[in-house]
Design an enzyme around this catalytic site. Structure first.
Site, PDB file in Angstrom:
ATOM      1  N   HIS A 197     -19.655  -5.574 -14.537  1.00  0.00           N
ATOM      2  CA  HIS A 197     -19.885  -5.592 -13.090  1.00  0.00           C
ATOM      3  C   HIS A 197     -20.492  -4.255 -12.726  1.00  0.00           C
ATOM      4  O   HIS A 197     -19.817  -3.269 -12.600  1.00  0.00           O
ATOM      5  CB  HIS A 197     -18.542  -5.792 -12.379  1.00  0.00           C
ATOM      6  CG  HIS A 197     -18.658  -5.865 -10.890  1.00  0.00           C
ATOM      7  ND1 HIS A 197     -19.542  -6.683 -10.251  1.00  0.00           N
ATOM      8  CD2 HIS A 197     -17.967  -5.238  -9.915  1.00  0.00           C
ATOM      9  CE1 HIS A 197     -19.389  -6.552  -8.941  1.00  0.00           C
ATOM     10  NE2 HIS A 197     -18.449  -5.670  -8.712  1.00  0.00           N
TER      11      HIS A 197
ATOM     12  N   ARG B 242     -19.964   3.451  -9.635  1.00  0.00           N
ATOM     13  CA  ARG B 242     -18.617   2.910  -9.858  1.00  0.00           C
ATOM     14  C   ARG B 242     -17.899   3.741 -10.920  1.00  0.00           C
ATOM     15  O   ARG B 242     -16.689   3.898 -10.891  1.00  0.00           O
ATOM     16  CB  ARG B 242     -18.703   1.456 -10.312  1.00  0.00           C
ATOM     17  CG  ARG B 242     -19.149   0.503  -9.216  1.00  0.00           C
ATOM     18  CD  ARG B 242     -18.992  -0.949  -9.660  1.00  0.00           C
ATOM     19  NE  ARG B 242     -19.465  -1.871  -8.649  1.00  0.00           N
ATOM     20  CZ  ARG B 242     -20.725  -2.299  -8.554  1.00  0.00           C
ATOM     21  NH1 ARG B 242     -21.617  -1.884  -9.425  1.00  0.00           N
ATOM     22  NH2 ARG B 242     -21.086  -3.128  -7.600  1.00  0.00           N
TER      23      ARG B 242
ATOM     24  N   ASP C  97       0.866  -1.185   0.000  1.00  0.00           N
ATOM     25  CA  ASP C  97       0.000   0.000   0.000  1.00  0.00           C
ATOM     26  C   ASP C  97       0.900   1.231   0.000  1.00  0.00           C
ATOM     27  O   ASP C  97       2.078   1.156   0.363  1.00  0.00           O
ATOM     28  CB  ASP C  97      -0.915   0.003   1.226  1.00  0.00           C
ATOM     29  CG  ASP C  97      -2.174   0.853   1.013  1.00  0.00           C
ATOM     30  OD1 ASP C  97      -3.275   0.261   0.872  1.00  0.00           O
ATOM     31  OD2 ASP C  97      -2.064   2.102   1.000  1.00  0.00           O
TER      32      ASP C  97
HETATM   33  N1  APR Z   1      -0.746   1.869  -4.595  1.00  0.00           N
HETATM   34  C1  APR Z   1      -1.072   1.038  -3.581  1.00  0.00           C
HETATM   35  N2  APR Z   1      -2.167   1.215  -2.826  1.00  0.00           N
HETATM   36  C2  APR Z   1      -2.954   2.257  -3.096  1.00  0.00           C
HETATM   37  C3  APR Z   1      -2.675   3.166  -4.142  1.00  0.00           C
HETATM   38  C4  APR Z   1      -1.501   2.948  -4.899  1.00  0.00           C
HETATM   39  N3  APR Z   1      -1.171   3.742  -5.913  1.00  0.00           N
HETATM   40  N4  APR Z   1      -3.648   4.110  -4.142  1.00  0.00           N
HETATM   41  C5  APR Z   1      -4.510   3.812  -3.166  1.00  0.00           C
HETATM   42  N5  APR Z   1      -4.106   2.691  -2.525  1.00  0.00           N
HETATM   43  C6  APR Z   1      -4.693   2.011  -1.384  1.00  0.00           C
HETATM   44  C7  APR Z   1      -5.254   2.970  -0.345  1.00  0.00           C
HETATM   45  O1  APR Z   1      -4.221   3.563   0.435  1.00  0.00           O
HETATM   46  C8  APR Z   1      -6.153   2.045   0.451  1.00  0.00           C
HETATM   47  O2  APR Z   1      -5.487   1.468   1.561  1.00  0.00           O
HETATM   48  O3  APR Z   1      -5.806   1.225  -1.771  1.00  0.00           O
HETATM   49  C9  APR Z   1      -6.511   0.948  -0.555  1.00  0.00           C
HETATM   50  C10 APR Z   1      -7.979   0.891  -0.864  1.00  0.00           C
HETATM   51  O4  APR Z   1      -8.605   0.460   0.295  1.00  0.00           O
HETATM   52  P1  APR Z   1     -10.052   0.950   0.748  1.00  0.00           P
HETATM   53  O5  APR Z   1     -10.119   2.424   0.657  1.00  0.00           O
HETATM   54  O6  APR Z   1     -10.367   0.282   2.043  1.00  0.00           O
HETATM   55  O7  APR Z   1     -10.999   0.380  -0.398  1.00  0.00           O
HETATM   56  P2  APR Z   1     -11.537  -1.131  -0.532  1.00  0.00           P
HETATM   57  O8  APR Z   1     -12.853  -1.233   0.117  1.00  0.00           O
HETATM   58  O9  APR Z   1     -10.460  -2.060  -0.155  1.00  0.00           O
HETATM   59  O10 APR Z   1     -11.802  -1.196  -2.109  1.00  0.00           O
HETATM   60  C11 APR Z   1     -10.713  -1.224  -3.023  1.00  0.00           C
HETATM   61  O11 APR Z   1     -11.867  -2.647  -4.570  1.00  0.00           O
HETATM   62  O12 APR Z   1     -14.058  -3.436  -4.641  1.00  0.00           O
HETATM   63  C12 APR Z   1     -13.167  -2.455  -5.099  1.00  0.00           C
HETATM   64  O13 APR Z   1     -14.608  -0.522  -5.448  1.00  0.00           O
HETATM   65  C13 APR Z   1     -13.577  -1.049  -4.661  1.00  0.00           C
HETATM   66  O14 APR Z   1     -12.074   0.089  -6.158  1.00  0.00           O
HETATM   67  C14 APR Z   1     -12.269  -0.308  -4.813  1.00  0.00           C
HETATM   68  C15 APR Z   1     -11.237  -1.391  -4.441  1.00  0.00           C
END
Ligand code: APR
Length: 307
Positions: free
Chosen positions: A174, A87, A32
């Protein structure tokens, strides 16, 4: 077997947890951009392994060198939906994120299979394909398994039967244009159309279509992740164990169903090589029209992606 999960948010972390608990890899790396989050969550998961009796080494990082030579990379990085957000609203932001992530993955794991989960799903799978230049067999998206899981869970509630006995198929993008196929839905081998009247089936189909939004509205601060990660891990497991599962996933179409250069949910065979076969079904005129509408919705997004 080495598996990397990009994005240590709700979906990514729960996916990693299920991979560790099921011991699907020797090594799992959680990545992350947030400092400390992947490290902390991975350490917590590692500390669960003595109790869970798992020998999967899990670690967290903010850089990609630790992910080198992964066999499978699951991409969940991105922003989740907020209430009232479709979405599609996520498109521009998540294209940028998935593009950057894919470039890093290609550099460090050129032979990996990419399983895309970030939304809008079909457009993100397309982004990963074009950026990676991997063969389409190695780039596919998680969609239909989650949609059918929701559909099956609602049918089980309605009929008061085990979810295990319900098999179903959903085609298309989706999202709200997904195409559930009631005539391919079986309950212990009995067609659903013989067990429920048309209007109840219609109501269940509608609830399925809006299933993601229903969770977003309840949670208010994020989108679904328990069923999302279960569905993702079913795909991971099919690759790891070369299971030849037939599951509805978002795959790159090159003429199948009459569509080209688009990702769409279709039944595929998943094994160690990734997408090993795409199945084409005979569709009624009404189903064909619904699928075409769904493909148009995905194409509209793809056309907006400038890579
Ligand atoms: N590189 C790595 N991680 C990243 C980046 C990046 N460039 N940009 C954002 N992130 C991380 C964020 O820091 C966060 O921890 O992606 C994570 C996303 O987590 P959440 O906000 O909890 O979202 P989540 O519910 O996990 O969904 C992620 O999956 O189902 C799909 O629609 C949903 O597009 C979304 C994805």
């Amino acid at each position: 077997m080495k598996i990397t999960v990009i994005g240590a948010g709700n979906v990514g972390a729960t996916t990693a947890q299920r991979i560790v608990d099921k011991e699907l890899a020797n090594e799992c790396v959680l990545v992350d951009i947030l400092e400390g989050i992947p490290q902390g969550k991975a350490l917590d998961m590692w500390e669960s392994t003595p109790v869970e009796a798992s020998d999967c080494r899990i670690s967290g990082t903010n850089t990609y060198k630790e992910t080198a030579k992964s066999d499978i990379v699951v991409i969940t990085a991105g922003l989740p939906r907020k209430p009232g957000m479709s979405r599609d609203d996520l498109l521009a932001k998540n294209v940028e994120i998935v593009k950057g992530v894919t470039e890093q993955v290609v550099e460090h794991s050129p032979n990996a299979i990419l399983i895309v989960v970030s939304n809008p799903l079909d457009a993100m799978a397309y982004t990963a394909l074009k950026v990676s230049k991997f063969p389409p067999q190695r780039v596919f998206g998680m969609a239909g398994i989650l949609d059918t899981a929701r559909y099956r869970s609602f049918i089980a509630l309605e009929l008061n039967v085990s979810t295990k006995d319900i098999s179903a198929l959903v085609l298309g993008g989706h999202g709200d244009t997904m195409v559930p196929l009631p005539r391919y839905t079986m309950v212990g081998g009995i067609p659903l159309t013989e067990l429920l009247p048309q209007e109840r089936i219609h109501a269940i189909v509608e609830r399925t279509r809006m299933g993601g939004g229903e969770i977003v509205n309840l949670l208010k601060t994020g989108s679904a992740y328990y069923a999302t990660s279960s569905a993702t891990v079913e795909m991971v497991e099919a690759v790891v164990k070369d299971k030849k599962r037939i599951l509805p996933c978002s795959a790159y179409l090159q003429g199948e169903y009459g569509f080209n250069n688009v990702y769409l949910g279709v039944p595929i065979k998943i094994g160690r090589k990734g997408v090993e076969q795409i199945f084409e079904l005979e569709l009624s005129d009404e189903e064909k029209a619904a699928l075409a509408k769904s493909a148009d919705a995905v194409k509209e997004l793809i056309d907006k992606i400038k890579l």
